[in-house]
Design a protein around this motif. Structure first.
Motif, PDB file in Angstrom:
ATOM      1  N   ALA A 106       2.316   7.925   2.939  1.00 39.22           N
ATOM      2  CA  ALA A 106       2.914   6.767   3.608  1.00 39.22           C
ATOM      3  C   ALA A 106       1.844   5.934   4.313  1.00 39.22           C
ATOM      4  O   ALA A 106       1.852   4.695   4.237  1.00 39.22           O
ATOM      5  N   ASP A 107       0.900   6.605   4.980  1.00 38.83           N
ATOM      6  CA  ASP A 107      -0.184   5.883   5.651  1.00 38.83           C
ATOM      7  C   ASP A 107      -1.030   5.107   4.652  1.00 38.83           C
ATOM      8  O   ASP A 107      -1.434   3.966   4.898  1.00 38.83           O
ATOM      9  N   ALA A 108      -1.318   5.744   3.504  1.00 32.43           N
ATOM     10  CA  ALA A 108      -2.139   5.080   2.493  1.00 32.43           C
ATOM     11  C   ALA A 108      -1.433   3.843   1.938  1.00 32.43           C
ATOM     12  O   ALA A 108      -2.046   2.791   1.722  1.00 32.43           O
ATOM     13  N   LEU A 109      -0.130   3.961   1.716  1.00 25.78           N
ATOM     14  CA  LEU A 109       0.626   2.825   1.186  1.00 25.78           C
ATOM     15  C   LEU A 109       0.735   1.706   2.214  1.00 25.78           C
ATOM     16  O   LEU A 109       0.636   0.517   1.876  1.00 25.78           O
ATOM     17  N   ARG A 110       0.936   2.077   3.495  1.00 24.83           N
ATOM     18  CA  ARG A 110       1.004   1.055   4.535  1.00 24.83           C
ATOM     19  C   ARG A 110      -0.337   0.343   4.688  1.00 24.83           C
ATOM     20  O   ARG A 110      -0.397  -0.874   4.886  1.00 24.83           O
ATOM     21  N   ALA A 111      -1.437   1.112   4.592  1.00 25.13           N
ATOM     22  CA  ALA A 111      -2.764   0.511   4.732  1.00 25.13           C
ATOM     23  C   ALA A 111      -3.031  -0.522   3.640  1.00 25.13           C
ATOM     24  O   ALA A 111      -3.752  -1.498   3.857  1.00 25.13           O
ATOM     25  N   ARG A 112      -2.447  -0.343   2.471  1.00 28.51           N
ATOM     26  CA  ARG A 112      -2.642  -1.289   1.374  1.00 28.51           C
ATOM     27  C   ARG A 112      -1.595  -2.386   1.366  1.00 28.51           C
ATOM     28  O   ARG A 112      -1.564  -3.206   0.457  1.00 28.51           O
ATOM     29  N   GLY A 113      -0.705  -2.363   2.350  1.00 26.35           N
ATOM     30  CA  GLY A 113       0.310  -3.403   2.422  1.00 26.35           C
ATOM     31  C   GLY A 113       1.419  -3.244   1.411  1.00 26.35           C
ATOM     32  O   GLY A 113       2.176  -4.185   1.158  1.00 26.35           O
ATOM     33  N   ALA A 114       1.537  -2.046   0.814  1.00 30.90           N
ATOM     34  CA  ALA A 114       2.549  -1.846  -0.213  1.00 30.90           C
ATOM     35  C   ALA A 114       3.935  -1.641   0.388  1.00 30.90           C
ATOM     36  O   ALA A 114       4.945  -1.985  -0.228  1.00 30.90           O
ATOM     37  N   ILE A 115       4.004  -1.042   1.562  1.00 32.87           N
ATOM     38  CA  ILE A 115       5.281  -0.786   2.223  1.00 32.87           C
ATOM     39  C   ILE A 115       5.126  -1.067   3.701  1.00 32.87           C
ATOM     40  O   ILE A 115       4.024  -1.031   4.241  1.00 32.87           O
ATOM     41  N   ALA A 116       6.252  -1.358   4.342  1.00 38.24           N
ATOM     42  CA  ALA A 116       6.248  -1.518   5.795  1.00 38.24           C
ATOM     43  C   ALA A 116       6.626  -0.202   6.471  1.00 38.24           C
ATOM     44  O   ALA A 116       6.110   0.148   7.520  1.00 38.24           O
ATOM     45  N   SER A 117       7.552   0.525   5.849  1.00 40.72           N
ATOM     46  CA  SER A 117       7.982   1.800   6.404  1.00 40.72           C
ATOM     47  C   SER A 117       8.535   2.647   5.276  1.00 40.72           C
ATOM     48  O   SER A 117       8.793   2.151   4.179  1.00 40.72           O
ATOM     49  N   ALA A 118       8.692   3.915   5.546  1.00 43.86           N
ATOM     50  CA  ALA A 118       9.231   4.841   4.531  1.00 43.86           C
ATOM     51  C   ALA A 118       9.901   5.996   5.240  1.00 43.86           C
ATOM     52  O   ALA A 118       9.513   6.394   6.330  1.00 43.86           O
ATOM     53  N   ARG A 119      10.922   6.533   4.603  1.00 41.74           N
ATOM     54  CA  ARG A 119      11.556   7.758   5.095  1.00 41.74           C
ATOM     55  C   ARG A 119      10.794   8.926   4.502  1.00 41.74           C
ATOM     56  O   ARG A 119      10.518   8.960   3.303  1.00 41.74           O
ATOM     57  N   LEU A 120      10.415   9.880   5.354  1.00 44.54           N
ATOM     58  CA  LEU A 120       9.683  11.057   4.912  1.00 44.54           C
ATOM     59  C   LEU A 120      10.603  12.261   4.903  1.00 44.54           C
ATOM     60  O   LEU A 120      11.453  12.412   5.778  1.00 44.54           O
ATOM     61  N   ARG A 121      10.447  13.095   3.906  1.00 42.07           N
ATOM     62  CA  ARG A 121      11.232  14.327   3.894  1.00 42.07           C
ATOM     63  C   ARG A 121      10.460  15.397   3.131  1.00 42.07           C
ATOM     64  O   ARG A 121       9.460  15.110   2.458  1.00 42.07           O
ATOM     65  N   ASN A 122      10.906  16.613   3.256  1.00 41.20           N
ATOM     66  CA  ASN A 122      10.312  17.735   2.536  1.00 41.20           C
ATOM     67  C   ASN A 122      11.246  18.173   1.425  1.00 41.20           C
ATOM     68  O   ASN A 122      12.465  18.205   1.600  1.00 41.20           O
TER      69      ASN A 122
END
Length: 234
Positions: A215-231
């Motif tokens: 999620a951090d990598a995608l946010r750093a590239r501007g691909a997403i603003a937020s994401a739901r994380l789960r296991n």
């Protein structure tokens, strides 16, 4: 000539608990979950007052799907070592797996009260539908300290720094961000005004913290603003 074993477990003496712990880690490295669980149980029987061994047993029980047992084990660990944010995070995660969401929120908020900015506790709260802004407000209500850049440290007598981000092997091992840059898809179809994609990232590879790293990598590239994380189950 003789061949010496990699590990030796004696059924007496002061090294019994650590012998079983070494055996459990060996089994885990070989992917032998049920055998590792039994070895952790024997280690705890040999040293029931060791909070780290209780913590390791709880994680093994959770991995094997015995969620109620994991909850009880983490609670015993907290009796032995109260004030550890990492243990509270593990308890909250086990409660979440067991479907006891309200109790999970309580444990995770306590973890954040003890250690503001605990990344795994916040991610688990996010999974329970408590966004970062709401969690910050709840934390302020619990601790009386504002969160953010002026976060006040909460001093807890006897608190031990968390070594557990996430499921924490031993006490816990922080997993660095992945070195491989994710390959992102090209732009989607144009002409869809105001469309928002819901992004969910599930970690099922057995390495702690990889969903948050992605999620951090995608946010750093501007691909997403937020994401739901789960296991997910491995």
């Amino acid at each position: 000539m003789r061949v010496a074993p990699s590990y030796r477990v004696d059924h007496a003496g002061p090294g019994l608990a650590q012998g079983y712990a070494a055996l459990a880690r060996r089994y885990e490295g070989e992917g032998r979950g049920p055998e590792a669980l039994q070895a952790w149980r024997k280690a705890v029987l040999a040293a029931p007052a060791d909070a780290d061994l209780q913590n390791a047993l709880g994680k093994a029980e959770a991995r094997q799907g015995d969620r109620d047992a994991a909850v009880a084990t983490f609670q015993r660990a907290l009796v032995l070592a109260p004030g550890q944010a990492a243990l509270l995070n593990n308890l909250g995660y086990a409660l979440m797996l067991a479907g006891r969401d309200e109790e999970a929120r309580t444990a995770l908020r306590r973890a954040l009260a003890l250690q503001p900015g605990h990344a795994r506790a916040q991610a688990n709260l996010d999974n329970l539908g408590v966004p970062a802004t709401a969690a910050a407000a709840e934390l302020e209500a619990v601790t009386g300290a504002k969160t953010g850049t002026d976060t006040a440290a909460v001093a807890v007598a006897g608190a031990v720094p968390a070594a557990i981000p996430g499921a924490e092997t031993g006490p816990a091992v922080a997993v660095p961000a992945p070195a491989v840059t994710p390959v992102l898809p090209g732009p989607g179809p144009t002409g869809v005004e105001g469309a928002v994609a819901a992004v969910e990232i599930a970690n099922g590879n057995g390495i702690n913290g990889m969903a948050a790293c992605m999620a951090d990598a995608l946010r750093a590239r501007g691909a997403i603003a937020s994401a739901r994380l789960r296991n997910a189950l491995p």
